[in-house]
Design a protein around this motif. Sequence first.
Motif, PDB file in Angstrom:
ATOM      1  N   PRO A  69       0.828  -1.218   0.000  1.00 42.40           N
ATOM      2  CA  PRO A  69       0.000   0.000   0.000  1.00 42.40           C
ATOM      3  C   PRO A  69       0.856   1.259   0.000  1.00 42.40           C
ATOM      4  O   PRO A  69       1.974   1.284   0.525  1.00 42.40           O
ATOM      5  CB  PRO A  69      -0.811  -0.122   1.297  1.00 42.40           C
ATOM      6  N   LEU A  70       0.325   2.317  -0.589  1.00 41.28           N
ATOM      7  CA  LEU A  70       1.028   3.599  -0.620  1.00 41.28           C
ATOM      8  C   LEU A  70       0.937   4.318   0.729  1.00 41.28           C
ATOM      9  O   LEU A  70       1.830   5.074   1.105  1.00 41.28           O
ATOM     10  CB  LEU A  70       0.448   4.489  -1.723  1.00 41.28           C
ATOM     11  N   ILE A  71      -0.172   4.124   1.446  1.00 41.65           N
ATOM     12  CA  ILE A  71      -0.389   4.778   2.741  1.00 41.65           C
ATOM     13  C   ILE A  71      -0.923   3.750   3.738  1.00 41.65           C
ATOM     14  O   ILE A  71      -1.774   2.923   3.399  1.00 41.65           O
ATOM     15  CB  ILE A  71      -1.400   5.940   2.614  1.00 41.65           C
ATOM     16  N   ILE A  72      -0.404   3.800   4.959  1.00 40.34           N
ATOM     17  CA  ILE A  72      -0.971   3.024   6.068  1.00 40.34           C
ATOM     18  C   ILE A  72      -1.247   3.998   7.206  1.00 40.34           C
ATOM     19  O   ILE A  72      -0.357   4.750   7.621  1.00 40.34           O
ATOM     20  CB  ILE A  72      -0.014   1.916   6.551  1.00 40.34           C
ATOM     21  N   GLU A  73      -2.475   4.000   7.678  1.00 42.37           N
ATOM     22  CA  GLU A  73      -2.824   4.850   8.819  1.00 42.37           C
ATOM     23  C   GLU A  73      -2.266   4.229  10.097  1.00 42.37           C
ATOM     24  O   GLU A  73      -2.405   3.025  10.321  1.00 42.37           O
ATOM     25  CB  GLU A  73      -4.342   4.990   8.921  1.00 42.37           C
ATOM     26  N   PRO A  74      -1.632   5.012  10.973  1.00 45.03           N
ATOM     27  CA  PRO A  74      -1.013   4.430  12.167  1.00 45.03           C
ATOM     28  C   PRO A  74      -2.022   3.970  13.206  1.00 45.03           C
ATOM     29  O   PRO A  74      -3.146   4.477  13.267  1.00 45.03           O
ATOM     30  CB  PRO A  74      -0.160   5.579  12.711  1.00 45.03           C
ATOM     31  N   GLN A  75      -1.608   3.011  14.009  1.00 45.45           N
ATOM     32  CA  GLN A  75      -2.394   2.621  15.171  1.00 45.45           C
ATOM     33  C   GLN A  75      -2.107   3.617  16.285  1.00 45.45           C
ATOM     34  O   GLN A  75      -0.955   4.029  16.496  1.00 45.45           O
ATOM     35  CB  GLN A  75      -2.037   1.206  15.632  1.00 45.45           C
ATOM     36  N   LEU A  76      -3.151   4.018  17.021  1.00 46.42           N
ATOM     37  CA  LEU A  76      -3.023   5.025  18.074  1.00 46.42           C
ATOM     38  C   LEU A  76      -3.379   4.415  19.427  1.00 46.42           C
ATOM     39  O   LEU A  76      -4.207   3.503  19.514  1.00 46.42           O
ATOM     40  CB  LEU A  76      -3.920   6.229  17.783  1.00 46.42           C
ATOM     41  N   ALA A  77      -2.779   4.955  20.473  1.00 45.19           N
ATOM     42  CA  ALA A  77      -2.984   4.422  21.823  1.00 45.19           C
ATOM     43  C   ALA A  77      -4.124   5.149  22.526  1.00 45.19           C
ATOM     44  O   ALA A  77      -4.389   6.328  22.272  1.00 45.19           O
ATOM     45  CB  ALA A  77      -1.694   4.544  22.635  1.00 45.19           C
ATOM     46  N   THR A  78      -4.779   4.444  23.420  1.00 43.54           N
ATOM     47  CA  THR A  78      -5.849   4.992  24.236  1.00 43.54           C
ATOM     48  C   THR A  78      -5.296   5.386  25.601  1.00 43.54           C
ATOM     49  O   THR A  78      -4.604   4.602  26.245  1.00 43.54           O
ATOM     50  CB  THR A  78      -6.978   3.953  24.417  1.00 43.54           C
ATOM     51  N   LEU A  79      -5.611   6.607  26.045  1.00 45.96           N
ATOM     52  CA  LEU A  79      -5.152   7.069  27.356  1.00 45.96           C
ATOM     53  C   LEU A  79      -5.897   6.335  28.466  1.00 45.96           C
ATOM     54  O   LEU A  79      -7.124   6.231  28.450  1.00 45.96           O
ATOM     55  CB  LEU A  79      -5.387   8.574  27.480  1.00 45.96           C
ATOM     56  N   VAL A  80      -5.160   5.817  29.439  1.00 40.17           N
ATOM     57  CA  VAL A  80      -5.766   5.167  30.598  1.00 40.17           C
ATOM     58  C   VAL A  80      -5.101   5.702  31.863  1.00 40.17           C
ATOM     59  O   VAL A  80      -4.022   6.287  31.826  1.00 40.17           O
ATOM     60  CB  VAL A  80      -5.631   3.623  30.554  1.00 40.17           C
ATOM     61  N   ASP A  81      -5.761   5.471  32.992  1.00 43.69           N
ATOM     62  CA  ASP A  81      -5.228   5.929  34.275  1.00 43.69           C
ATOM     63  C   ASP A  81      -4.361   4.893  34.959  1.00 43.69           C
ATOM     64  O   ASP A  81      -3.597   5.224  35.859  1.00 43.69           O
ATOM     65  CB  ASP A  81      -6.373   6.301  35.225  1.00 43.69           C
ATOM     66  N   ARG A  82      -4.522   3.629  34.585  1.00 45.16           N
ATOM     67  CA  ARG A  82      -3.714   2.598  35.215  1.00 45.16           C
ATOM     68  C   ARG A  82      -3.553   1.438  34.251  1.00 45.16           C
ATOM     69  O   ARG A  82      -4.313   1.284  33.300  1.00 45.16           O
ATOM     70  CB  ARG A  82      -4.343   2.121  36.523  1.00 45.16           C
TER      71      ARG A  82
END
Length: 653
Positions: free
Chosen positions: A23-36
């Motif tokens: 593929p020409l473009i791959i969208e990145p995986q993003l992290a979810t903010l958590v408290d613990r």
Amino acid sequence: MGRWNGSSKARVRAPATPAGEMPLIIEPQLATLVDRHPASGDWSYEIKFDGYRMLARVESGAATLITRNGHDWTSRMPRLQKALASIEADNLWLDTEAVVLDASGKPDFNALQNAFDRRSTTDIVLFVFDLLWLNGVDLREQPLRQRRKLLLQLLDAVESPLIRFSDDFADDPASLVASACKMQLEGIIGKRGDAPYRSGRSPDWIKLKCKSRQEFVIGGFSRVKGAKSGVRSLLLGVYEGDGSLRYAGNVAPHFTPSRAAAFAKRADSLRQTKSAFHNAPVPERDRDFHWLAPDIVAEVSFLEWTPSGEIRHPVFQALREDKPASAVTQEKAGTTVDDLAVESVGAPRERTGPRGTVFVRDIRISNPQRVMDKVSGLTKLDIVRYYDAIAQWALPYLHCRPLALVRAPDGIAGEQFFQKHSERARIPGIEELPASVYPNHARLLAANTPEALVGLAQMSVVEIHSWNGVAPDLTHPDRVIFDLDPDPALPWSAMLEAATLVKVVLDEIGLRSFVKTSGGKGFHIVVPLTRRQSWDEVKAFSQAVAQHITRVVPDRFSAVLGPKNRVGKIFIDYLRNGRSSSTVAAFSVRARPGLAVSMPIAWDELEEVKSGDQWSMLEAVKRQRFLYRDPWDGYWRTRQGITLAMRRAVGMK
């Protein structure tokens, strides 16, 4: 360091079926903010780098560097382009972070920005943490551990010091976060080892931060009234779910002259007559507001979100070119007080019984969903879980101290009761002190275990107050407390100044003091004592200290009880130092809207505190878990008494 074992380059084979055209473009995986961190599961943890997220595409010896929102930045980093092109592979996709390291080896975001500003990017290195495609094979469906195993093999043959493997750690994640905070890093990233790569925000990747920090859209800026140039503060916003832009506070920027000029030029092109905020702030008397089309993004760190949706104690970090304004929303942590009641290891302390009954530490919680505070919506079970989670920090300051309890059976808006004895209903986990420690009175109560704190909350106790003495010796107090109670009309700056002045006086007479927020309007200043003086002696001395401060600064302090005596002033309440008197305990919840907490702080944190009710239950536990130092360090080692010289210093005969 770049991983290289000195061997010749070897071709790494991906154990999967070729997937055809890359593929020409791959969208990145993003992290979810958590408290613990999660209590269980197959997780690994990496350092959260303070840099620019980059996806690197290499095909037929040509490398491309793409930002998280799809912009091609290859021409801005020619050395990295060359280093990537040297990797022995027909084609590949890498997920990376571009950073500049300071002299100690830590990521330095300002240095990274300076590198781009000067167009001198030779010091930028690429930390690689994921392999998405290799030699015609799509690896995104492979588990993370398999992808990283292949990645490590691939990078072992890379000689360039500009390409580095992002190590993961097997340590306890709580310890990792503490270490990251101590090193002044952003935090850590947790990833499920058995999960595939999924573009977009995902719970399979989580981030645990040392401080709250995120991007904001700049919807305008302020200037000193009448000024033709300069920026006093940036007006910040986040997008709501309905697409509207919500005002979220302001921050003073720290621009170099060149960046200030660049911002002014860009802002001029975005000027508009109306605010883009649906809840635009009202211009202040001494400032002019200038509205902008919402296009510029700033990264800001801050203490916490207020109930009204604004940020407290913001600190400007940088303008971000790599993140689109339209994607900026409020990052909300994925945990609640519910999650704080579960151990990170071992069996959970909370369980559900027949018909949905809830047990915490084997204590049955009746009416767990009763709303205790209509403002925040927090329930009785939330308070139970808080006291369970905070127990390890609260109990040392409660051990064998007689208690006075504020109960609110129908919530804090209903009738409240003050209780010092067991009365008819026995409180689970609570101990009754021997009658001999306080003769001719009903037996006093003490909370010495986590079960006791849970038991108190089960009995609808909201506030926990404690004596200044510890059993079995209740004839000699072991501390003095000064409660600073302000006229509500005073600004918060007056309270900060007052606390500092009281500390200075105590320092001058030779007494070490510690401070905590009251959870209400002000501060409590706590002075530990060796148990030598009687209650009457200690109370008389505390009164003399209060009166001495009032004589020194009569326009700011009062030592006389009553609202009429503190108009425009702060009352130094010394009356809590008598026998059987009590003060709200450290870490206690307050029975006031919002259910804030009385929080110990260090003196050098004082200027960062914005109100006496700053910490919520959730934020209190989060703060304690991620602190790298005890704000009351030295409290238990302090050995001091009231001397004749101290009495004379405050005017006692």
